[in-house]
Write an enzyme that holds these catalytic residues in place. Structure first.
Site, PDB file in Angstrom:
ATOM      1  N   HIS A  64       1.426   4.865   6.075  1.00 10.09           N
ATOM      2  CA  HIS A  64       0.215   4.981   4.983  1.00 10.09           C
ATOM      3  C   HIS A  64      -0.356   3.589   5.282  1.00 10.09           C
ATOM      4  O   HIS A  64      -0.644   2.381   4.888  1.00 10.09           O
ATOM      5  CB  HIS A  64       1.450   4.126   4.072  1.00 10.09           C
ATOM      6  CG  HIS A  64       1.219   3.695   2.269  1.00 10.09           C
ATOM      7  ND1 HIS A  64       2.050   4.662   1.347  1.00 10.09           N
ATOM      8  CD2 HIS A  64      -0.381   4.068   2.272  1.00 10.09           C
ATOM      9  CE1 HIS A  64       1.376   4.780   0.663  1.00 10.09           C
ATOM     10  NE2 HIS A  64       0.079   4.238   0.784  1.00 10.09           N
ATOM     11  N   HIS A  66      -4.892   4.038   4.343  1.00  9.19           N
ATOM     12  CA  HIS A  66      -6.165   4.704   3.302  1.00  9.19           C
ATOM     13  C   HIS A  66      -7.596   3.651   4.399  1.00  9.19           C
ATOM     14  O   HIS A  66      -7.632   2.729   4.386  1.00  9.19           O
ATOM     15  CB  HIS A  66      -6.016   3.623   2.177  1.00  9.19           C
ATOM     16  CG  HIS A  66      -4.910   4.283   1.286  1.00  9.19           C
ATOM     17  ND1 HIS A  66      -5.102   4.803   0.607  1.00  9.19           N
ATOM     18  CD2 HIS A  66      -3.680   3.271   1.255  1.00  9.19           C
ATOM     19  CE1 HIS A  66      -3.625   5.309  -0.247  1.00  9.19           C
ATOM     20  NE2 HIS A  66      -3.647   3.747   0.299  1.00  9.19           N
ATOM     21  N   LEU A  67      -7.725   5.148   4.893  1.00  7.18           N
ATOM     22  CA  LEU A  67      -8.961   4.938   6.402  1.00  7.18           C
ATOM     23  C   LEU A  67     -10.545   5.552   4.782  1.00  7.18           C
ATOM     24  O   LEU A  67     -11.114   5.126   6.000  1.00  7.18           O
ATOM     25  CB  LEU A  67      -8.760   6.240   7.083  1.00  7.18           C
ATOM     26  CG  LEU A  67      -7.432   5.781   8.149  1.00  7.18           C
ATOM     27  CD1 LEU A  67      -6.927   7.191   8.493  1.00  7.18           C
ATOM     28  CD2 LEU A  67      -7.538   4.470   8.392  1.00  7.18           C
ATOM     29  N   ARG A  68     -10.428   5.915   3.970  1.00 13.54           N
ATOM     30  CA  ARG A  68     -11.397   6.255   3.283  1.00 13.54           C
ATOM     31  C   ARG A  68     -12.179   7.238   3.470  1.00 13.54           C
ATOM     32  O   ARG A  68     -13.303   6.869   2.830  1.00 13.54           O
ATOM     33  CB  ARG A  68     -12.330   4.497   2.937  1.00 13.54           C
ATOM     34  CG  ARG A  68     -11.171   3.538   2.272  1.00 13.54           C
ATOM     35  CD  ARG A  68     -10.479   3.928   1.147  1.00 13.54           C
ATOM     36  NE  ARG A  68      -9.622   2.935   1.133  1.00 13.54           N
ATOM     37  CZ  ARG A  68      -8.312   2.684   0.043  1.00 13.54           C
ATOM     38  NH1 ARG A  68      -8.299   4.097  -0.663  1.00 13.54           N
ATOM     39  NH2 ARG A  68      -8.453   2.025  -0.604  1.00 13.54           N
ATOM     40  N   ASP A 157      -0.263  10.287  -3.083  1.00 17.70           N
ATOM     41  CA  ASP A 157      -0.423   8.849  -3.331  1.00 17.70           C
ATOM     42  C   ASP A 157      -1.519   8.260  -3.544  1.00 17.70           C
ATOM     43  O   ASP A 157      -3.174   8.796  -3.835  1.00 17.70           O
ATOM     44  CB  ASP A 157      -0.544   7.920  -2.141  1.00 17.70           C
ATOM     45  CG  ASP A 157      -0.064   6.672  -2.143  1.00 17.70           C
ATOM     46  OD1 ASP A 157       0.296   6.163  -2.145  1.00 17.70           O
ATOM     47  OD2 ASP A 157      -1.142   5.652  -1.593  1.00 17.70           O
ATOM     48  N   HIS A 184       4.775   8.032  -4.203  1.00 14.44           N
ATOM     49  CA  HIS A 184       4.353   7.067  -4.470  1.00 14.44           C
ATOM     50  C   HIS A 184       5.114   7.180  -6.203  1.00 14.44           C
ATOM     51  O   HIS A 184       4.551   8.063  -6.936  1.00 14.44           O
ATOM     52  CB  HIS A 184       3.176   6.950  -4.588  1.00 14.44           C
ATOM     53  CG  HIS A 184       2.095   5.928  -6.248  1.00 14.44           C
ATOM     54  ND1 HIS A 184       1.775   5.361  -5.531  1.00 14.44           N
ATOM     55  CD2 HIS A 184       2.998   5.344  -6.994  1.00 14.44           C
ATOM     56  CE1 HIS A 184       1.566   4.065  -6.495  1.00 14.44           C
ATOM     57  NE2 HIS A 184       1.450   4.528  -7.359  1.00 14.44           N
ATOM     58  N   HIS A 242       6.378   2.943  -0.407  1.00 17.05           N
ATOM     59  CA  HIS A 242       6.340   0.968  -0.779  1.00 17.05           C
ATOM     60  C   HIS A 242       7.444   0.618  -1.926  1.00 17.05           C
ATOM     61  O   HIS A 242       7.030   0.294  -3.523  1.00 17.05           O
ATOM     62  CB  HIS A 242       4.471   0.772  -1.058  1.00 17.05           C
ATOM     63  CG  HIS A 242       3.508   2.276  -1.954  1.00 17.05           C
ATOM     64  ND1 HIS A 242       4.597   2.281  -3.326  1.00 17.05           N
ATOM     65  CD2 HIS A 242       2.805   2.649  -2.259  1.00 17.05           C
ATOM     66  CE1 HIS A 242       3.160   3.296  -3.783  1.00 17.05           C
ATOM     67  NE2 HIS A 242       2.707   3.718  -3.248  1.00 17.05           N
ATOM     68  N   ASP A 343       0.710   0.104   3.742  1.00 20.56           N
ATOM     69  CA  ASP A 343       0.121   0.327   2.938  1.00 20.56           C
ATOM     70  C   ASP A 343      -1.815  -0.190   2.511  1.00 20.56           C
ATOM     71  O   ASP A 343      -1.987  -0.376   1.865  1.00 20.56           O
ATOM     72  CB  ASP A 343       0.199   0.440   1.350  1.00 20.56           C
ATOM     73  CG  ASP A 343      -0.474   0.760   0.006  1.00 20.56           C
ATOM     74  OD1 ASP A 343      -1.319   1.710   0.065  1.00 20.56           O
ATOM     75  OD2 ASP A 343       0.273   0.783  -1.296  1.00 20.56           O
ATOM     76  N   HIS A 347     -11.091  -2.457   0.774  1.00 20.30           N
ATOM     77  CA  HIS A 347     -12.063  -2.197   0.057  1.00 20.30           C
ATOM     78  C   HIS A 347     -13.705  -2.960  -0.408  1.00 20.30           C
ATOM     79  O   HIS A 347     -13.723  -3.685   0.332  1.00 20.30           O
ATOM     80  CB  HIS A 347     -11.636  -2.694  -1.770  1.00 20.30           C
ATOM     81  CG  HIS A 347      -9.750  -1.727  -2.362  1.00 20.30           C
ATOM     82  ND1 HIS A 347     -10.547   0.257  -2.841  1.00 20.30           N
ATOM     83  CD2 HIS A 347      -9.231  -1.835  -2.512  1.00 20.30           C
ATOM     84  CE1 HIS A 347      -9.381   0.108  -3.248  1.00 20.30           C
ATOM     85  NE2 HIS A 347      -8.409  -0.689  -3.220  1.00 20.30           N
TER      86      HIS A 347
HETATM   87 ZN   LIG Z   1       0.827   4.266  -3.474  1.00 14.46          ZN
END
Ligand SMILES: [Zn+2]
Length: 470
Positions: A64, A66-68, A157, A184, A242, A343, A347
């Site tokens: 899990h 987030h590579l954006r 998610d 999620h 998560h 996760d 940002h």
């Molecule tokens: Zn999530």
């Protein structure tokens, strides 16, 4: 950096092989990218080698992150995410589909896979597909096409699958496709405007409470739906990502005991940090409980060392009280939690530079996961072997047959491309904006020294990360 490993000879290290279920003193040799020799030492040769020094383990797998990319490359790109993963000891990461546009059709997955290939990093990027079109919760995405295009799992998610009927249909279809759904769990009607876990800290700080029922309710519901569709879709698999509360983990424990195909992961921050951190405490979760297992009062015992309302502590689900954090750690120890997933949620400064309740949710965590887990090991709450398993064989089993190429599946086995991490459990590194390879500097661990300095990450026989001093 990303060249094939011609010759690497690690002598006198502590080897951890969760596939073989073995750990102990040993040596490895990598030649021309292949793990050529794994030698276990005993007797006089093994003297002085322990798990608190140089450690060699299979490369980690993160279910899990987030590579954006596409859409928010200011926060992270596939390439910077791969670099961050390698610095954290991960050789495979699974990218969540909440990009812009969402990964709800094969062309978006293709962009992610193309970016991973173009980066030159040997870190493997696996992509999850969206459950619903645009993650909007109105109709199912083309799940079969996404699976054919290489989606390893499916998730909306960033938020939950919005309705029970969609969840039921997704479990049915994905069951036929043999892919897990990564849920999620959040009831948005209970979390609208919520800022921090409901409890003393939120009350004192004047933050709107985030009830635990918002997680427990959807977890129970998803399990009930799984139970019902299972006769019609024997391949259905529910993965709860998560999970952050004792009550939800109890629900998972019961479902597993009943033989249901349910798995779950916990994050390093939910087991290592607590809601006290929002108030300015920075002690580990296991230090925030008194002898009776109740949360200590950070105002009464001088635990507040940082400014309150740091938006680096704003995550979804929120940092919980010390009892819930202890339940996450206990679930990891007893196997209720199959995996640790980070996760990782980078940002931009702008998206975090806001009032606490308005700041973006998430923290940059793929580089600090090992350090948090090793801190729990050092405190005697977790074994090194269990920590490594939760980063390798545990997540590999969640993905199932769609994985099967990397160290997390194979362990330290001779004759295959080397896929491993070498870290010094006894050496620390300083978490700073400069030392994090991720574009996301949003970590409440900035300024802190963490154990488990990663010296080398070798992915698919190639160097993915090398410490400057290694
Ligand atoms: Zn999530």
């Amino acid at each position: 950096m990303a060249g094939t490993v011609e010759l690497l000879d690690i002598s006198r290290a502590w080897l951890v092989d969760p596939v073989a279920g073995r750990e102990g003193p040993g040596e490895i040799v990598v030649r021309d990218g292949i793990l050529d020799a794994v030698t276990w030492l005993d007797g006089a040769d093994a003297e002085g080698i322990g798990p608190d020094g140089l450690v060699v383990a299979p490369g980690f797998l993160d279910l899990h992150v987030h590579l954006r990319e596409p859409g928010n490359e200011d926060a992270e790109t596939v390439a910077t995410g791969q670099a961050a993963a390698a610095h954290g000891g991960f050789t495979s990461v699974c990218a969540m589909p909440n990009t812009t546009p969402a990964a709800d059709e094969p062309s978006v997955l293709a962009r992610v896979y193309a970016a991973a290939a173009a980066s030159g990093s040997p870190v493997e990027v696996l992509a999850h597909g969206a459950v619903t079109v645009g993650r909007a919760g109105e109709r199912l995405a083309a799940l079969g096409e996404l699976a054919d295009a290489g989606a390893v799992g499916f998730s909306d998610d960033g938020g939950p699958v919005k309705s029970a009927v969609l969840m039921r249909n997704a479990l049915l279809y994905l069951g036929m496709l043999g892919r897990p759904i990564f849920e999620h769990s959040e009831d948005p009607s209970l979390t609208a405007g919520a800022e921090a876990s409901e409890g003393v800290v939120a009350s004192v700080l004047g933050l709107k409470g985030w009830p635990t029922a918002a997680e427990v309710g959807p977890v129970e519901r998803a399990i009930a739906l799984l139970r019902e569709v299972l006769p019609d879709a024997l391949g259905a698999r529910l993965h709860l990502t998560h999970v952050s509360t004792a009550a939800a983990l109890d629900a998972v424990r019961r479902a597993k005991a009943a033989g249901l195909p349910v798995t779950c992961d916990v994050t390093p921050h939910h087991l290592g940090f607590t809601d006290e951190w929002v108030a300015g405490a920075r002690r580990w979760a296991w230090e925030a409980l008194d002898a009776d297992g109740a949360a200590r009062d950070p105002w009464a015992d001088g635990a507040l060392v940082a400014h309150p309302y740091s938006t680096a502590c704003r995550v979804n689900p929120p940092l919980r009280g010390a009892a819930d954090a202890a339940a996450c750690l206990a679930a990891l120890v007893d196997g209720t939690a199959d995996a640790v997933a980070t996760d990782h949620a980078p940002h931009t400064h702008v998206d975090k530079e806001a009032e606490f309740g308005l700041a973006a949710n998430g923290l940059s965590g793929v580089e600090t996961a090992l350090g948090v887990l090793l801190s729990a090991v050092a405190a005697g709450h977790l074994t090194l072997a269990r920590a490594v398993a939760a980063l390798t064989t545990g997540p590999a089993a969640v993905l199932g047959s769609v994985a099967g190429r990397r160290g997390a599946d194979r362990g330290l086995v001779e004759g295959q491309p080397a896929d491993l991490v070498v870290f010094d459990a006894g050496a620390t590194w300083d978490v700073t904006a400069a030392s994090l390879a991720s574009k996301g500097k949003n970590s409440p661990l900035l300024g802190r020294a963490l154990p488990g300095r990663v010296l080398l990450t070798v992915a698919g026989g190639r160097f993915a990360y090398r410490d400057a001093e290694a």
